[in-house]
Design a protein around this motif. Structure first.
Motif, short mmCIF file in Angstrom:
data_model
loop_
_atom_site.label_atom_id
_atom_site.label_comp_id
_atom_site.label_asym_id
_atom_site.label_seq_id
_atom_site.Cartn_x
_atom_site.Cartn_y
_atom_site.Cartn_z
N GLY A 179 11.19 -14.50 18.00
CA GLY A 179 10.16 -14.37 19.02
C GLY A 179 10.65 -13.51 20.16
O GLY A 179 11.83 -13.47 20.46
N GLY B 2 9.35 -13.09 23.95
CA GLY B 2 8.39 -13.46 24.99
C GLY B 2 8.60 -12.64 26.26
O GLY B 2 9.41 -11.72 26.30
N THR B 3 7.84 -13.01 27.28
CA THR B 3 7.91 -12.31 28.55
C THR B 3 9.30 -12.45 29.17
O THR B 3 9.85 -11.50 29.72
CB THR B 3 6.90 -12.92 29.54
N GLY C 19 12.17 -13.97 27.59
CA GLY C 19 13.36 -13.99 26.77
C GLY C 19 13.05 -13.75 25.31
O GLY C 19 11.90 -13.84 24.88
N ALA D 79 16.84 -23.21 17.86
CA ALA D 79 16.23 -21.98 18.40
C ALA D 79 16.91 -21.72 19.74
O ALA D 79 17.00 -22.62 20.57
CB ALA D 79 14.73 -22.17 18.58
N VAL E 20 8.65 -29.96 22.46
CA VAL E 20 9.86 -29.38 21.86
C VAL E 20 11.08 -29.73 22.72
O VAL E 20 11.03 -29.68 23.95
CB VAL E 20 9.69 -27.85 21.67
N PHE F 3 16.99 -24.99 21.88
CA PHE F 3 15.90 -25.90 21.55
C PHE F 3 16.03 -26.38 20.10
O PHE F 3 16.65 -25.71 19.27
CB PHE F 3 14.55 -25.18 21.63
N GLU F 4 15.39 -27.49 19.81
CA GLU F 4 15.24 -27.84 18.40
C GLU F 4 14.42 -26.71 17.74
O GLU F 4 13.55 -26.11 18.39
CB GLU F 4 14.53 -29.18 18.24
N MET G 223 11.68 -24.95 15.34
CA MET G 223 10.39 -25.20 14.71
C MET G 223 10.04 -23.99 13.84
O MET G 223 10.32 -22.85 14.20
CB MET G 223 9.30 -25.41 15.76
N ASP H 215 0.09 -22.94 30.53
CA ASP H 215 0.05 -21.75 29.66
C ASP H 215 -0.10 -22.16 28.20
O ASP H 215 0.58 -21.60 27.33
CB ASP H 215 1.30 -20.89 29.87
N LYS I 105 -1.40 -22.06 24.64
CA LYS I 105 -2.00 -21.05 23.76
C LYS I 105 -1.40 -21.28 22.38
O LYS I 105 -0.38 -21.97 22.25
CB LYS I 105 -1.71 -19.64 24.27
N GLU J 168 0.45 -19.60 20.51
CA GLU J 168 1.86 -19.19 20.39
C GLU J 168 2.82 -20.24 20.95
O GLU J 168 4.01 -20.24 20.62
CB GLU J 168 2.11 -17.88 21.15
N ASN J 169 2.31 -21.09 21.83
CA ASN J 169 3.17 -22.10 22.45
C ASN J 169 3.05 -23.47 21.79
O ASN J 169 3.58 -24.44 22.30
CB ASN J 169 2.85 -22.23 23.95
N LEU K 263 4.14 -25.23 18.46
CA LEU K 263 5.05 -24.96 17.35
C LEU K 263 4.93 -26.02 16.27
O LEU K 263 4.80 -27.21 16.57
CB LEU K 263 6.49 -24.89 17.86
N ARG L 263 4.53 -12.66 35.54
CA ARG L 263 4.56 -14.01 36.07
C ARG L 263 5.69 -14.12 37.04
O ARG L 263 6.69 -13.47 36.91
CB ARG L 263 4.78 -15.02 34.96
N1 ATP Z 1 11.93 -24.00 19.45
C1 ATP Z 1 11.48 -22.93 18.81
N2 ATP Z 1 11.58 -22.83 17.48
C2 ATP Z 1 11.13 -21.73 16.82
N3 ATP Z 1 10.52 -20.69 17.41
C3 ATP Z 1 10.38 -20.74 18.74
C4 ATP Z 1 10.86 -21.83 19.53
N4 ATP Z 1 10.56 -21.60 20.83
C5 ATP Z 1 9.94 -20.41 20.86
N5 ATP Z 1 9.83 -19.88 19.63
C6 ATP Z 1 9.17 -18.62 19.25
O1 ATP Z 1 9.38 -17.65 20.27
C7 ATP Z 1 8.12 -17.26 20.85
C8 ATP Z 1 8.30 -16.99 22.34
O2 ATP Z 1 8.82 -18.14 22.97
P1 ATP Z 1 8.44 -18.57 24.45
O3 ATP Z 1 6.95 -18.70 24.52
O4 ATP Z 1 9.23 -19.76 24.85
O5 ATP Z 1 8.94 -17.31 25.27
P2 ATP Z 1 8.35 -16.72 26.61
O6 ATP Z 1 9.25 -15.62 27.04
O7 ATP Z 1 8.16 -17.83 27.60
O8 ATP Z 1 6.98 -16.19 26.08
P3 ATP Z 1 5.60 -16.00 26.79
O9 ATP Z 1 5.45 -14.53 26.89
O10 ATP Z 1 4.63 -16.63 25.83
O11 ATP Z 1 5.65 -16.73 28.09
C9 ATP Z 1 7.16 -18.42 20.54
O12 ATP Z 1 5.82 -17.98 20.45
C10 ATP Z 1 7.68 -18.90 19.19
O13 ATP Z 1 7.13 -18.14 18.13
#
Ligand code: ATP
Length: 401
Positions: free
Chosen positions: A42, A44-45, A47, A62, A94, A110-111, A113, A156, A158, A160-161, A163, A380
């Protein structure tokens, strides 16, 4: 093992100093030394998220590697994700196992998923069964009820969040979580547009945990149709799309909303009647339609709480099993199968763009709709404490498990 669920930053500072004396600092290179990174799953914004293996125990985890550098661990423990997640211990949230800072890079462990809900929906042609949807939603509402009761709202939610591993679903990404007791105004950017509550779109600074309930209504509908319910291309178009589905708000349905709109000089599109959700979601039963309709009420006060949603007739066939008695299976009487095997890796493609942080909704709708093309990326804000001088340390926060 020391537990840091309730203690303050100062106590944590003392612990970390002690930890450093007992555990000499090592240069671990670019990944946390105890883990082997396997594959990026993944982006995200804040990380990138990696599937990784604990070299000692063989446990798959993860690891979220934050993009920003953290020059002191005071900064890290003040992050909302750390502050809120370390207080959560629920089977549908999670689990954050560790926070590690090495070479000024912050890692959340994280654990692991297998999928997120968006991955399960995006290439799917066959609709999910109502049993599957009910099972997922029942679990998410349980996680939300726990979180809300503990004094946090997510802000937030959605697909994607959310799992999923087998029949179990968990709420993730607490980067925007907020303490309910924290004081408004809430001025920063909140939530992904398609799941953003109307009071937030209208720039209310007084929104509540009901923003999570709106998002759940939109997500539930999407689970039934595999298409977003309110796919706005800008904030203005988002409101327009909501009006098209649930009708223009009136002084009876949402008096506070009309005041909010007046405050920012916004005019709702006149006299949209809306459509009955059963037309848009033909595969859903009457109970499901009724729940989605109440979750997607203009007026936040008319949306059920998570605890109330769990009592809805839609969940009549579900029952609560205390975590200590769970055999590790689903919480519904008829455990559904997720129906997808193998690993779907996260595509980095973003479904949303065109967010205008703090954009003012002014003038009439057509003027607003033209804003769509002005969108830039999602921005954000995180509360950050003042940055301190760089120190090469490892910090481990051990969480209650
Ligand atoms: N514990 C996990 N196990 C497996 N995949 C994960 C886990 N946590 C996050 N992911 C994957 O990584 C993606 C991004 O994670 P996360 O939403 O925490 O990052 P973010 O930088 O906060 O993203 P966003 O832009 O949505 O705020 C998730 O949509 C998911 O697919």
């Amino acid at each position: 093992m020391q537990v840091f669920s309730e203690i303050g930053v100062e106590s944590l500072a003392h612990f970390c100093n002690a930890f450093l004396i007992q555990n000499p600092v090592k240069d671990f290179g670019k990944t946390p030394s105890r883990y082997k990174l396997i594959k990026e799953v993944g982006d995200g914004t804040f990380g990138s998220v990696w599937r990784a293996i604990n070299k000692l125990s063989g446990e798959v985890v993860a690891i979220k590697k934050m993009k920003k550098k953290y020059y002191s661990w005071e900064e890290c423990v003040n992050l909302r994700e750390v502050k809120s997640l370390r207080r959560m211990n629920h089977p549908n949230i999670v689990k954050l196992k560790e926070v590690i800072r090495e070479n000024d890079i912050l890692y959340f462990v994280f654990e692991y998923m297998e999928f997120n809900l968006y991955q399960l929906m995006k290439h799917r042609e066959k609709l999910f069964s109502e049993v599957e949807i009910r099972n997922w939603c029942f679990q998410v509402f349980q996680g939300l009820a726990y979180m809300h009761q503990r004094g946090y709202f997510h802000r937030d939610l959605k697909p994607e969040n959310l799992l999923v591993t087998k029949d179990i679903i968990k709420i993730a990404d607490f980067g925007l979580a907020r303490e309910i007791s924290s004081h408004p105004p809430y001025t920063e950017y909140v939530s992904t547009r398609w799941y953003r509550a109307p009071e937030v779109l209208l720039q209310s600074y007084l929104y509540t945990l009901k923003v999570d309930m709106w998002a759940m209504g939109a997500i539930m509908a999407e689970l039934f149709t595999l298409h977003p319910l309110f796919p706005g291309t800008s904030e203005a178009d988002e409101i327009y799309k909501i009006c098209g589905v649930i009708g223009t708000p009136t002084k009876d349905s949402w008096p506070d909303g009309l005041n909010l709109a007046r405050t920012i000089n916004y005019q709702f599109p006149p006299q949209f009647a809306g459509v009955h959700l059963s037309v848009l979601i033909p595969s859903a039963t009457e109970d499901a339609i009724n729940l989605i309709t109440s979750l997607c009420s203009w007026d936040p006060c008319k949306r059920p709480t998570a605890a109330e949603a769990l009592q809805h007739p839609f969940f009549q066939s579900c029952f609560y099993v205390p975590p200590s008695l769970r055999p590790g299976a689903a919480v519904c009487r008829t455990p559904p199968s997720v129906g997808v095997r193998g690993t779907l890796e996260q595509q980095s493609a973003r479904r949303y763009s065109g967010v205008l942080p703090n954009a003012k909704l002014t003038g009439n709708l057509s003027a607003l709709k033209s804003n769509a093309s002005l969108g830039t990326g999602v921005q954000r804000k995180l509360e950050m404490v003042k940055q301190h001088q760089s120190t090469r340390i490892e910090m481990v926060v051990v969480l209650r498990t």
